[in-house]
Design a protein around this motif. Sequence first.
Motif, PDB file in Angstrom:
ATOM      1  N   UNK A 111       0.771  -1.165   0.005  1.00 23.15           N
ATOM      2  CA  UNK A 111       0.046   0.018  -0.014  1.00 23.15           C
ATOM      3  C   UNK A 111       0.843   1.404  -0.095  1.00 23.15           C
ATOM      4  N   UNK A 112       1.954   1.041   0.314  1.00 23.91           N
ATOM      5  CA  UNK A 112       2.838   2.250   0.484  1.00 23.91           C
ATOM      6  C   UNK A 112       3.585   2.641  -0.736  1.00 23.91           C
ATOM      7  N   UNK A 113       3.635   1.768  -1.749  1.00 23.44           N
ATOM      8  CA  UNK A 113       4.593   1.803  -2.935  1.00 23.44           C
ATOM      9  C   UNK A 113       4.097   3.225  -3.707  1.00 23.44           C
ATOM     10  N   UNK A 114       2.877   3.606  -3.798  1.00 20.62           N
ATOM     11  CA  UNK A 114       2.539   4.698  -4.684  1.00 20.62           C
ATOM     12  C   UNK A 114       3.320   5.847  -4.263  1.00 20.62           C
ATOM     13  N   UNK A 115       3.585   5.993  -2.970  1.00 13.90           N
ATOM     14  CA  UNK A 115       4.354   7.108  -2.227  1.00 13.90           C
ATOM     15  C   UNK A 115       5.606   7.411  -2.635  1.00 13.90           C
ATOM     16  N   UNK A 116       6.288   6.264  -3.114  1.00 17.00           N
ATOM     17  CA  UNK A 116       7.808   6.482  -3.503  1.00 17.00           C
ATOM     18  C   UNK A 116       8.009   6.586  -4.916  1.00 17.00           C
ATOM     19  N   UNK A 117       6.790   6.861  -5.591  1.00 19.29           N
ATOM     20  CA  UNK A 117       6.995   6.980  -6.992  1.00 19.29           C
ATOM     21  C   UNK A 117       7.004   8.537  -7.585  1.00 19.29           C
ATOM     22  N   UNK A 118       7.774   8.952  -8.503  1.00 21.11           N
ATOM     23  CA  UNK A 118       7.599  10.344  -9.096  1.00 21.11           C
ATOM     24  C   UNK A 118       6.085  10.581  -9.468  1.00 21.11           C
ATOM     25  N   UNK A 121       5.930   9.592 -12.863  1.00 19.90           N
ATOM     26  CA  UNK A 121       5.402   8.371 -13.041  1.00 19.90           C
ATOM     27  C   UNK A 121       4.322   8.061 -13.045  1.00 19.90           C
ATOM     28  N   UNK A 171      -5.176   7.365  -5.049  1.00 22.64           N
ATOM     29  CA  UNK A 171      -4.263   6.306  -5.284  1.00 22.64           C
ATOM     30  C   UNK A 171      -2.836   6.396  -4.572  1.00 22.64           C
ATOM     31  N   UNK A 172      -2.418   7.605  -4.897  1.00 24.20           N
ATOM     32  CA  UNK A 172      -1.211   7.905  -4.544  1.00 24.20           C
ATOM     33  C   UNK A 172      -1.056   8.182  -2.992  1.00 24.20           C
ATOM     34  N   UNK A 174      -3.177   7.015  -0.192  1.00 21.26           N
ATOM     35  CA  UNK A 174      -3.883   6.091   0.621  1.00 21.26           C
ATOM     36  C   UNK A 174      -2.880   5.401   1.546  1.00 21.26           C
ATOM     37  N   UNK A 176       0.185   6.291   2.163  1.00 19.55           N
ATOM     38  CA  UNK A 176       1.088   7.236   3.130  1.00 19.55           C
ATOM     39  C   UNK A 176       0.259   7.378   4.506  1.00 19.55           C
ATOM     40  N   UNK A 233       0.355  18.592  -4.942  1.00 21.01           N
ATOM     41  CA  UNK A 233       0.515  17.318  -5.490  1.00 21.01           C
ATOM     42  C   UNK A 233      -0.408  17.787  -6.672  1.00 21.01           C
ATOM     43  N   UNK A 237       0.753  16.938 -10.630  1.00 15.41           N
ATOM     44  CA  UNK A 237       0.114  15.949 -11.288  1.00 15.41           C
ATOM     45  C   UNK A 237      -0.622  16.449 -12.517  1.00 15.41           C
TER      46      UNK A 237
END
Lengths: 299, 289
Positions: A111-118, A121, A171-172, A174, A176, A233, A237
Amino acid sequence: MNGHAKRNRSIFIVLALAPAIILMTIFMLYPVLSVFQMSLYRWGGYSPDKEFIGFQNFVTLAKDMNFIRAMQNTIVLIVLVTVVTLAFALVFAAILTRVKFKGVGLFRVIFYIPNILSIVVISAIFSAIYDPAQGLLNSVLRLFHPSNWQGVQWLGNEKLVIWSVAIALIWQAIGYYMVMYMSAMASIPEDLYESASLDGATAVRQFFTITIPLTWNTIRTTLTFFVISTINLSFLLVTAMTGGGPNGSTEVFLSYMYKQANTNSAYGYGMAIGVVVFLFSFALSAILQGITKRDVYEF
Amino acid sequence: MENKHTGLYKAFVYLVLILLAIVIVVPIAWVFLASVKSNAEFYGNPWTLPKSFHWENFTSAWTTAGMGKYLGNSVFVTALSLILLIIIALPASYVLARFHFVTQKFWNWFFMLGLFINANYIVVPIFLMLLGGDNFFTKILGHGIFLNNLWMLSLVYASTALPFTIYLLSNYFRTLPASFEEAAYMDGAGYFTTFLKVMAPMARPSIITVILFNFLSFWNEYIMALTLIPGDNKTLPVGLLNLSAAQKSAQNYGQLYAGLVIVMLPTLILYIMVQKQLTEGMTVGGVKG
């Protein structure tokens, strides 16, 4: 302490602080002051010289329909992103801390992955999802439609596009906020839940009477985060994904500022927008802090 | 009865969690698959698996689209910004946390107020400031030196990260007991030696947190890089932005997704290695954006 040691101490303090202070002054203090100063000038592509015009930029701004639209879009995004993300993140955080089963750690990691993407991206990923012809979303929906179905213009429809942007932001965000709430909930003592269970309180009731009140302070803090980060953001975006279009329907506060200043060379006007947005975010955060003030429960 | 009830509840919860996990993982996994598809495969159903591995997408992104060069630039800028940030923030945080002097309170406030300034608000005045400097140097040298300069971009990155970094590091220094310094002074160590040999090494856990967070924000940043580097020396995210814009007309999908993989792979690898520190340190991590 003798004079020599005292001098050494002063030299050390000055040398340690000076680089940080100099850089802060050049790259933060001066630019911030110049935002406020430039907002009082007419300075644009047509007039090479700065002309002091007082609050004229702000008067123009109040009547600028494009700015009003950017403001409406920003407020819609703040409300949507805050409400949906807050609800999802709280519920998921409560589940992951309360329900004991295998794989909790893995879900948290995913669930944390989107937070580390630019943001660039994320913008490219959602462009692929929303593509009207070969997009991931429309190709799923096509299963439920006749073969000649045209597909939804997720980023091309003026009414729909703000929702598409909001979904990408949610999506980005949640994961975090979920991780944030999880660490607050982890400190709630287990015996509170045990005695509530003995009294026959359901999981839903425990969520509202124990979990929410005891994480209230964290929730309040994150409200300010929601305001500030959605303003920032959404700009990043929108600039990467829609360019504010179609026809201004996704223009937000800071994308309008950036456009006026950088693309339109209306620097003074752009900086006036910056000042208004800055004050707006402060005021909104203060109001939210005010109306959410409750007596904090101790445990 | 009771057991059956909780079993159902658990199954439902599992289902919801898996659904959210799918919503997050599938788009990212899809990008990885798409990056090795041939261009023709992009017309038609996007859910088909690649028929063969088209690694030429990566070579074309790497050389034709310049992503290889941009990767080098990003590595340079991220590394230089982190080094500058630590060298500048560490001594300042130490002094603010552990020394008492007349203007201490003022400087604490000075850096705290910086926490409220987001780089998005000041990107235009920074650009204008550097542009003004360049106009001046063009008269003397015949060319500008501030814009299109990766060193300058790194300095801006490091500077805008200072308030948060100093906040984090000085909070950490405050928690250390005074006996360490006293012992060092007793042994005859000066202020510089005490800082470098005793106190700085003790701040290591905090320094690692700072490096993790700022690595991600420097690596992913694009609006400052886009504005301050209008020329050819782009960083990866700006390069990807260009690729994305070019794809709309040239329809070179494979190259775009290969570029996307090049941008996100380093952050994903880092995340897998340190995810625990990242999600645990993040409660002090502050606002993103």
